[in-house]
Each structure stands twice: as structure tokens, then as C-alpha cells.
Design a protein around this motif. Sequence first.
Motif, PDB file in Angstrom:
ATOM      1  N   GLU A 160       0.837  -1.206   0.000  1.00  0.00           N
ATOM      2  CA  GLU A 160       0.000   0.000   0.000  1.00  0.00           C
ATOM      3  C   GLU A 160       0.871   1.256   0.000  1.00  0.00           C
ATOM      4  O   GLU A 160       0.561   2.246  -0.657  1.00  0.00           O
ATOM      5  CB  GLU A 160      -0.926   0.028   1.223  1.00  0.00           C
ATOM      6  CG  GLU A 160      -1.930  -1.105   1.304  1.00  0.00           C
ATOM      7  CD  GLU A 160      -3.108  -0.933   0.341  1.00  0.00           C
ATOM      8  OE1 GLU A 160      -2.996  -0.176  -0.634  1.00  0.00           O
ATOM      9  OE2 GLU A 160      -4.139  -1.589   0.578  1.00  0.00           O
ATOM     10  N   GLU A 211     -11.221  -2.517   0.863  1.00  0.00           N
ATOM     11  CA  GLU A 211     -10.564  -2.928  -0.380  1.00  0.00           C
ATOM     12  C   GLU A 211     -11.587  -3.046  -1.511  1.00  0.00           C
ATOM     13  O   GLU A 211     -11.294  -2.689  -2.651  1.00  0.00           O
ATOM     14  CB  GLU A 211      -9.812  -4.246  -0.203  1.00  0.00           C
ATOM     15  CG  GLU A 211      -8.741  -4.253   0.885  1.00  0.00           C
ATOM     16  CD  GLU A 211      -7.512  -3.413   0.563  1.00  0.00           C
ATOM     17  OE1 GLU A 211      -7.419  -2.887  -0.562  1.00  0.00           O
ATOM     18  OE2 GLU A 211      -6.649  -3.280   1.447  1.00  0.00           O
ATOM     19  N   GLU A 262      -5.353  -4.408  -4.886  1.00  0.00           N
ATOM     20  CA  GLU A 262      -6.443  -4.216  -3.921  1.00  0.00           C
ATOM     21  C   GLU A 262      -7.325  -5.454  -3.859  1.00  0.00           C
ATOM     22  O   GLU A 262      -7.787  -5.847  -2.785  1.00  0.00           O
ATOM     23  CB  GLU A 262      -7.294  -2.987  -4.289  1.00  0.00           C
ATOM     24  CG  GLU A 262      -6.552  -1.691  -4.566  1.00  0.00           C
ATOM     25  CD  GLU A 262      -5.722  -1.151  -3.404  1.00  0.00           C
ATOM     26  OE1 GLU A 262      -5.574  -1.835  -2.375  1.00  0.00           O
ATOM     27  OE2 GLU A 262      -5.194  -0.031  -3.537  1.00  0.00           O
ATOM     28  N   HIS A 265      -5.660  -7.862  -1.641  1.00  0.00           N
ATOM     29  CA  HIS A 265      -5.819  -7.482  -0.225  1.00  0.00           C
ATOM     30  C   HIS A 265      -7.228  -7.830   0.271  1.00  0.00           C
ATOM     31  O   HIS A 265      -7.399  -8.236   1.411  1.00  0.00           O
ATOM     32  CB  HIS A 265      -5.609  -5.969  -0.028  1.00  0.00           C
ATOM     33  CG  HIS A 265      -4.298  -5.465  -0.505  1.00  0.00           C
ATOM     34  ND1 HIS A 265      -4.062  -4.139  -0.775  1.00  0.00           N
ATOM     35  CD2 HIS A 265      -3.129  -6.101  -0.769  1.00  0.00           C
ATOM     36  CE1 HIS A 265      -2.819  -3.986  -1.190  1.00  0.00           C
ATOM     37  NE2 HIS A 265      -2.237  -5.164  -1.190  1.00  0.00           N
TER      38      HIS A 265
HETATM   39 FE   LIG Z   1      -5.453  -2.312  -0.551  1.00  0.00          FE
END
Ligand SMILES: [Fe+2]
Lengths: 292, 292
Positions: A160, A211, A262, A265
Motif C-alpha cells: 500500500e 478494499e 487491492e 488485499h
Molecule cells: Fe489495498
Amino acid sequence: NGAATRSSVVWMRFANTSASVAQEETVAKKEATTAPPSTKDITSYWGIPPTKLVKEDGTEWKWSCFKPWDAYKADVTIDLTKHHTPTTMLDKTAYWIVKSLRLPTDIFFQRRYGCRAMMLETVAAVPGMVGGMLLHLRSLRRFEQSGGWIRALLEEAENERMHLMTFMEVAKPHWYERALVMVVQGVFFNAYFLGYLISPKFAHRMTGYLEEEAIHSYTEFLKDLEDGKMENVPAPAIAIDYWRLPANATLKDVVTVVRADEAHHRDVNHFASDIHHKGMELSQTPAPLHYH
Amino acid sequence: NGAATRSSVVWMRFANTSASVAQEETVAKKEATTAPPSTKDITSYWGIPPTKLVKEDGTEWKWSCFKPWDAYKADVTIDLTKHHTPTTMLDKTAYWIVKSLRLPTDIFFQRRYGCRAMMLETVAAVPGMVGGMLLHLRSLRRFEQSGGWIRALLEEAENERMHLMTFMEVAKPHWYERALVMVVQGVFFNAYFLGYLISPKFAHRMTGYLEEEAIHSYTEFLKDLEDGKMENVPAPAIAIDYWRLPANATLKDVVTVVRADEAHHRDVNHFASDIHHKGMELSQTPAPLHYH
Ligand SMILES: [Fe+2]
Ligand SMILES: [Fe+2]
Ligand SMILES: [Fe+2]
Ligand SMILES: [Fe+2]
């Protein structure tokens, strides 16, 4: 096949690494000329070996914040639409908190997606760091293995932060945005810290939903780039090296790989929350490491 | 030559990795049979690929907390006697705080070095995590590169935690020791957090001196093992895989590589403090990564 693709990417990554390391060995034998003169004496006293890495094309590796072997090719084939349907009270709370945070951000940024991405990444890099740190302290306190989760969450935080390092090359923050970041970080760090201590199940679920929102806003960002509402500038050098993009990559390519990150994640955090929902500890299930 | 040795070790490490990854690819194609049945459904929903790594000798890789490519051969040729002579007020304060902490620890543990090592490692893994986290938050807040220091400090924290994971295999903590660890961690984490916010220069110097003490106490530990005052038991399996020790390695070998690690931490932390003493920020000097 997703798994096979990932594996061959990993292989490539390390194959490249070996080459870089061989280069490093050669360079290490020469006198170091890169360290700033003011720290050269300290460096040599403490025996810290000055390293100078070289890229595959023979040019110098510019980044001290990450090494060639930390770079990777994002798996952009990942399913962007996957969603965790909230059923329990806890999940619904997490979902609605995230949804209600959407409104003020939409009003504040409108469609300035470059700016929005930059600001949101300063927040996005907090949960992984807090979670990783708390699991680290827990492992120490309880004399227990981590199952790799400390590392997985710290990897996420670092990833990130690299998003931020990339977007700040494209959009420069105003002074009032910098001030806002300080306040938001102060509040969010403490809130997430407390939240994770009380319920990691809730914290990971909330991050999972954050996310999902991030995927949505990068999709909007991409639309604006495609429609020409924003200029599709060349990709920053750091992004080209971090995601192994071609030299002529553009902002659109960067947003595409960031969005894929993302989605990864999202999977990791919903997965972590699901483990807690089963009444298990994270350490009982091996963590997804190098899951990009 | 230290640098050359290190480089070839790095090469070896990655050469092994490539082999492991090739193995991983093969295994990934089979049905995953290692994940506990209770999380199998979550794993497959979130698309987290189950990985099963294989060691060079063909046996399964047992650890989910670290991977074959995180293992390394410690550079035991490092100078163990290097010392930073305190000259400034700040350095002297750091030095005397550490020296005065020696007395209560000596009284509490006497010569029970196994126990002592285990307890002290729960503390030793805190500074790197706190420093790394604060630099991470700083980088986010200020839109600044890290120079690799976040990663370097987190690597140190992880390395210390691996020391603990190793020693807890040799010495089992009593309930009152577990209770003491909770209290000490609570106090030390907060103290170091505040200290690092106020003066990273001081915090790194103190850690540097703590590492010098650690070298001393591992040297005493080794003496007792050599004199037969303590039984030189076989090295725990986790230590053999982490430091790439031979299969017949003993506790003495483990203590020797751990001591070498501490000497490396000493260098990194004194180096970091020296950079601050020069009035510079850590991010202005590339961090020593993979410095073992
Ligand atoms: Fe993320
Ligand atoms: Fe991000
Ligand atoms: Fe240690
Ligand atoms: Fe240490």
C-alpha cells in the motif's frame, strides 16, 4: 490458470534476481562511490557493505526502498467482482461503516481520482502495519508461532505504501491535504489499533470492505482515463520498476495493477476474518505470502 | 572477504529458491491436501493458492512463518568486540541506562542463560518493530521515501522473533515468567514508542548498546556450554532450517549464529544513530538490507 501463472511469475522474479545478485557481487568488489561522502566514514566503521544493484538492462537500480527481488508482475486476471455478503451483525456493522465513509470522501474529492488515490493510500497502509505489529507482539508474549501472518500483513502494508509512493509522483498534495493526512492518520491509527485489539475479526472484515471500495474507485479512475477526462500520462519510473511494467507504460497500466493489488488485499482480509469466524486463530492457518 | 562471502550466500539462497519454486509449481497443480479441512472452503472461495514447499533434500518445508528464501547463513566472522564509545550526553545516558538494566537481569537469571536468552528475545524484538512502524507512518504522512529503513528495521524485528522461536524450543517458560513477559512488553513497548518519537537518535543508540550486552551474554552462554555446565543439546529443527545449519548442529552452533546476528543489529543501530548525530534523516542514507 491463475496458480500456474503466479508460479511462473515467481520463477521469473527469482531468475532475474539471481542475475542482479551476480551483478551485485561484481560491483561490491569495486570501491563504493555511491554513499554520500558525509556518511562514508560511519558506513565503513560499522562495516555496513555499500551495495549497488544493477537492472537487467545494465542501468543502475535507483531505489533503496525496495530491491529488484521485491518487484513483481501483478496478477490482473483476479476476479474484481468478488464480494463478501455480510450476514452476521458484526459483518453488517463493518459493511455499513465503510459504506458511510464513502459519502464524505465522494463529496471531498468529487472525481479527482488521482488526488483521491493518493490520499486514500496514506490510510490504506495503516491496517496491515497495525495488524502485523499486534500479531508480532502477540507471538512474543505467548511464545507462539505466527503462521506467517505477521509477514503477510506487513507485506500488504508495504504494498500500500508503494501505491502512495507511485501516486505522489502523479499528483502533488496541497498543504491542506497534507494537514488532513496528519489528522486522519492520528485518528485512524489509534482507532484501528484499538479495534484490532478488541476484535481482529471485525478489523479484517472492515479492511476487506475498504478494499472492495478501493477496487470500485480505481475502476472509476480507469473510466475517466479511458474517456480522456484525465490525461493518461506516462507511468512514473518507480511504478515501472516495482510492477515490472514495460518502459512505455502509462497511468492506465499503473491503475490496473494497483486495482489488482487491492483485489488481493480484499481476499487476504476477508479470508483472515473468515478464519476468526470459524473460531480459529490466524496462526492455525498458513498465511498467503507473496500473494499479489 | 566479508562482502564476497555474503554475496555468494545470497546467490545460494536464491538458487535454492528457484528450485523450491519449481517444486512449488508442480505441487500447486495437485489437489491441496495440507490445509486443515475446516478452512479449505474459505481458502478456495478467496482463491488463496495453497502452497506446499519442498526442501532441497525433498522433504516437506515445515514452517509457515518463514520461507526457504528467508533462511540464510549467518556471517560469523563479524567483529564481536566493536563498541561505540559514548561521548555526547545523549550517548552516555543511553549507555548507562543499558548498563544499569544489566544488574537486575543478572540477579534474576544468574547463569541460567537458556532462560535468559528466551526472556530477553521477547524484549529484543520490540525496537525494530516500533522503529519500522513509526518510519512507515512517517513516510505516509510526509509523502517521503523511506530509504529502505522500514524494511531493515522490520527485518531486524523478525530476526529477533526467530531467536525467540528457537530458544523456546530449548527452554520452556514458567507461568511467572510468562506473566513477567506481559508486564515487561507492556512497559517497554510504550516506553520505546515514546522514546523513538522524541529521539530516534537516542532510541537507536540504546538498542545498539543493548545489542552489545546481548553479544556479551551469548558469549557467557557459549562458555557454559563449552565447560559442560549446560548440556549441549541438538539444535532445534527450526534453527537448522532458518540458519541453514548442518543436520547434526548443536545448541552451541545456534548460540554462535544468534550472537553473530546480534553483532549485525549492533552495527545497524549504531549506524542509524550516527546518521542522526550528523543531523541527517535515515531516509537520506540507503539502509543495510539483508545485512545478517
Ligand atoms: Fe489495498
Ligand atoms: Fe492501495
Ligand atoms: Fe536476539
Ligand atoms: Fe539483537
